[in-house]
Design a protein around this motif. Sequence first.
Motif, short mmCIF file in Angstrom:
data_model
loop_
_atom_site.label_atom_id
_atom_site.label_comp_id
_atom_site.label_asym_id
_atom_site.label_seq_id
_atom_site.Cartn_x
_atom_site.Cartn_y
_atom_site.Cartn_z
N GLU A 76 -0.13 11.25 7.33
CA GLU A 76 -1.23 10.43 7.85
C GLU A 76 -1.69 9.46 6.77
OE1 GLU A 76 -4.52 11.79 10.77
OE2 GLU A 76 -5.42 11.94 8.76
N ILE A 77 -2.08 8.26 7.19
CA ILE A 77 -2.63 7.25 6.29
C ILE A 77 -4.08 7.00 6.69
CG2 ILE A 77 -2.44 4.88 5.44
CD1 ILE A 77 0.51 4.95 6.09
N VAL A 78 -5.00 7.18 5.77
CA VAL A 78 -6.43 6.97 6.02
C VAL A 78 -6.79 5.60 5.45
CG1 VAL A 78 -8.77 7.81 5.63
CG2 VAL A 78 -6.87 9.44 5.90
N VAL A 79 -7.36 4.74 6.32
CA VAL A 79 -7.59 3.34 5.96
C VAL A 79 -9.10 3.06 5.99
CG1 VAL A 79 -7.05 0.94 6.52
CG2 VAL A 79 -5.39 2.75 7.03
N ASP A 138 -10.53 -4.63 -2.10
CA ASP A 138 -9.83 -3.35 -2.27
C ASP A 138 -8.92 -3.14 -1.07
OD1 ASP A 138 -8.94 -0.85 -2.76
OD2 ASP A 138 -10.92 0.09 -3.01
N ASP A 139 -7.61 -3.29 -1.30
CA ASP A 139 -6.66 -3.17 -0.19
C ASP A 139 -5.95 -1.83 -0.21
OD1 ASP A 139 -5.08 -3.43 -2.39
OD2 ASP A 139 -3.94 -5.17 -1.68
N ARG A 140 -6.57 -0.82 -0.84
CA ARG A 140 -5.90 0.48 -0.98
C ARG A 140 -6.33 1.45 0.11
NH1 ARG A 140 -7.26 1.73 -7.10
NH2 ARG A 140 -9.23 0.81 -6.40
N PHE A 141 -5.39 2.34 0.44
CA PHE A 141 -5.63 3.39 1.44
C PHE A 141 -5.14 4.71 0.88
CE2 PHE A 141 -2.00 0.63 2.71
CZ PHE A 141 -0.96 1.46 2.32
N PHE A 142 -5.15 5.75 1.71
CA PHE A 142 -4.81 7.09 1.25
C PHE A 142 -3.66 7.64 2.09
CE2 PHE A 142 -9.29 6.21 0.73
CZ PHE A 142 -9.51 6.51 -0.60
N VAL A 143 -2.56 8.01 1.44
CA VAL A 143 -1.41 8.61 2.12
C VAL A 143 -1.52 10.12 1.97
CG1 VAL A 143 1.10 8.73 2.28
CG2 VAL A 143 0.00 6.57 1.65
N PHE A 172 5.59 -1.15 -0.67
CA PHE A 172 4.29 -1.47 -0.06
C PHE A 172 3.36 -0.26 -0.13
CE2 PHE A 172 1.62 -1.12 3.75
CZ PHE A 172 0.89 -2.29 3.67
N LEU A 173 3.85 0.92 0.22
CA LEU A 173 3.02 2.11 0.21
C LEU A 173 2.64 2.51 -1.22
CD1 LEU A 173 4.89 4.21 2.92
CD2 LEU A 173 2.70 3.03 3.18
N GLN A 174 3.59 2.38 -2.15
CA GLN A 174 3.31 2.76 -3.54
C GLN A 174 2.24 1.86 -4.15
OE1 GLN A 174 7.28 2.35 -4.98
NE2 GLN A 174 7.89 4.45 -4.43
N MET A 175 2.28 0.57 -3.82
CA MET A 175 1.32 -0.37 -4.40
C MET A 175 -0.09 -0.15 -3.88
SD MET A 175 3.44 -3.96 -4.33
CE MET A 175 1.96 -4.90 -4.72
N ARG A 176 -0.20 0.36 -2.64
CA ARG A 176 -1.53 0.40 -2.02
C ARG A 176 -2.05 1.81 -1.76
NH1 ARG A 176 1.14 -4.07 -0.64
NH2 ARG A 176 -0.02 -6.03 -0.77
N ALA A 177 -1.25 2.82 -2.03
CA ALA A 177 -1.74 4.20 -1.89
C ALA A 177 -2.60 4.52 -3.11
CB ALA A 177 -0.57 5.16 -1.78
N LYS A 178 -3.88 4.73 -2.90
CA LYS A 178 -4.83 4.86 -4.01
C LYS A 178 -4.45 5.99 -4.95
CE LYS A 178 -9.70 4.30 -4.95
NZ LYS A 178 -11.00 3.93 -4.37
N TYR A 179 -3.96 7.09 -4.40
CA TYR A 179 -3.56 8.23 -5.23
C TYR A 179 -2.07 8.51 -5.14
CZ TYR A 179 -8.60 8.88 -5.34
OH TYR A 179 -9.94 8.68 -5.51
N GLY A 180 -1.32 7.47 -4.83
CA GLY A 180 0.13 7.61 -4.77
C GLY A 180 0.60 8.23 -3.46
#
Length: 671
Positions: free
Chosen positions: A377-380, A367-372, A430-438
């Motif tokens: 702020e980005i929570v990883v 799971d390579d997703r994070f939260f924008v 990059f951010l769109q692909m991995r931001a779990k909730y966009g």
Amino acid sequence: MRCADILNRMPDAMLREMEASGFFAEKLKQGHRLQDILTSPSMLRFTFESLHRMEKEALGIIVRHIGYEPFDDARLEKCGEGAVSGAELRFGLIRLRQRGIVFALRKTWGEHVYIIPSDTYPVWQSLVLPGPFTEDDSVPDERVRAWHGNGLGLAGDLFALLTYIARNELPLTQKGTLHKRHVQKITEQLQLQRCDLSGLQLKYAHQDAYPPAFAVVLDIALRLGLIRQDIEKIRLNTGPLGAWLRMPRETMDLALYKLWTQIYVPSPLWIGQAAAALRFVPPGKWFPLGRIAEWLNEHELRDGGASGEDAIKEFVERWLGPLAGFGWVELGQTEEDGTPVFRWTIRPDPTETMEAGLDELGKHDADDRFFVQPDFEIVVPWTVPFDVRWELECMADAQQIDRVSTYRLSRESLARAMENGRTMEEVLRFLQMRAKYGIPEHVEQTLAEWGMRYGQMRFAEVTLLRVDDAGTAAEIAGHPECAAYLFAAVGDRDFIVLPEHIRHLMQALEKHGYHPRKTVEKAGESPSYTFPRLETGCAGESAGDLEPASEANHSRGLIYSRFAVQYYEIEDKWPKPEDIYPRLQEVPSMWLKDLRSYHASTRKELMQKAIEWRALVLLRRNGGETLFAPRTVRESGGSWSVSGWDRIREISLSPEQWEEMQLILPGINDK
């Protein structure tokens, strides 16, 4: 030294002879590789069950009294004194070498030392000495209070070093060390603490300039080949870097653990034996540390060392504490009585004996997703792999690095990404692909606006300020503070700038909301980036190509090894049992065939030969037969006696105290 390192250096003729021997030939025909036969726990268990008595005795003495340390014939015989004769031990050692259990190395002056490979010793120890824990010894999670873990562990600290190098030029001093300010800044970013390593008493190069935690992380990076140090500076090695960062986290931790066990050999011996015993403890479950002290007592392995609580304290300081600092072990205590406990957070040996408890570890699940967040702020989460974090480090500012890490997007961090060759479209994708909730809408819009402001202008080697559109160029020319540094216009989008004005113009442009690229384009050259693209900087590399714990990488590190066996030559010929007994053909054959009665002078001669070869003598005395290991012959007043060991006790005999005798040579005529 690992088994693979030894096989790679072994002469081809020796390998062919080894592969042609009965046991190996059969397994090789079944499709097994030689290295797997010599290292697979299931294969080693099969081999152990087929060992001859003298092989098992020699292996047992090595495991109990010598362990992972290199040894010579004299040390082996001393350890076995009173239990096994020297000839039995030497014959057992020859057979262990022929089976690929023990290997011989040759020092510069020709003397031999022997080792059990570091990756197989824990298996042999587990077969000779059953481990300290069973499933019944485990402690339920709800009864434990953990008090020592370490965020992202050594892998995270290594990543912190790599990203610091990516952001900063690291020139070396005349002494070949990094400048003090860089050492201090990197050390501040490490989660590994000096106290985690205080019990190791490490010796390493530049010990006066580098604190222990920094030295360990730098040493690991050098040995892995992720960085290189030349006479001028420390640089990233982009190929191995990409292969390393793309590894699954559990693979990365296992590689680091294996490398650490190559670098650091614990002392005293009993600590290494206890450490090896823990290799097969199921991960993810808590076990009481007191059981280790009991196990050491049961097998008499401490050799006068600490006992009880003191032994556990020393074991934690010299082994488990550092492993906890590396993030591979957690330490804690039970709630009810404060009993010290530990558990693995990694799999130190990925074998069939360690499958229990793996699902409880919460390891890397791809799971390579994070939260924008709306506040940029980005929570990883912990599960996000390091190749994804590499891009985050390039485009965002780290705020907190731990089990849950946070980054923040800013105008400056976005400019840094573009300075490193990323386009605005690539950043957003990059951010769109991995931001779990966009990505929150206003965050995406702001990033796009920042991106539009960046890179519309750039400095060329001809000292031109180049602007992408005429409208923006007119705006720049209309700002008095900026216009003061424009020497002349070239068309409607370019301006000539004097070299001495470039820095001032750049500051003025940034002040008014423009962000020109700081790199100056040069004709015929591609720009150089501090944060290389992993997918383009690692062509042809894969995680499988990287051999982080290989013997060849030892010379790259800083930490000195207790045993420099990697510098010795591999013995280039196999021993034979006859080698134990020089000039064997000169001995009367009747001495070896059966029990006979001899004249007193012959009896003494036979005993002296047995002493020379450290062999055995079978005696018929008092109506029974006794195996006797003679040690010394003493003469007094025309008579003589021989002292030695009869498997039970030390005794002294005169020649009239036995009727018949036979010389017993292990490997030649032993029964």
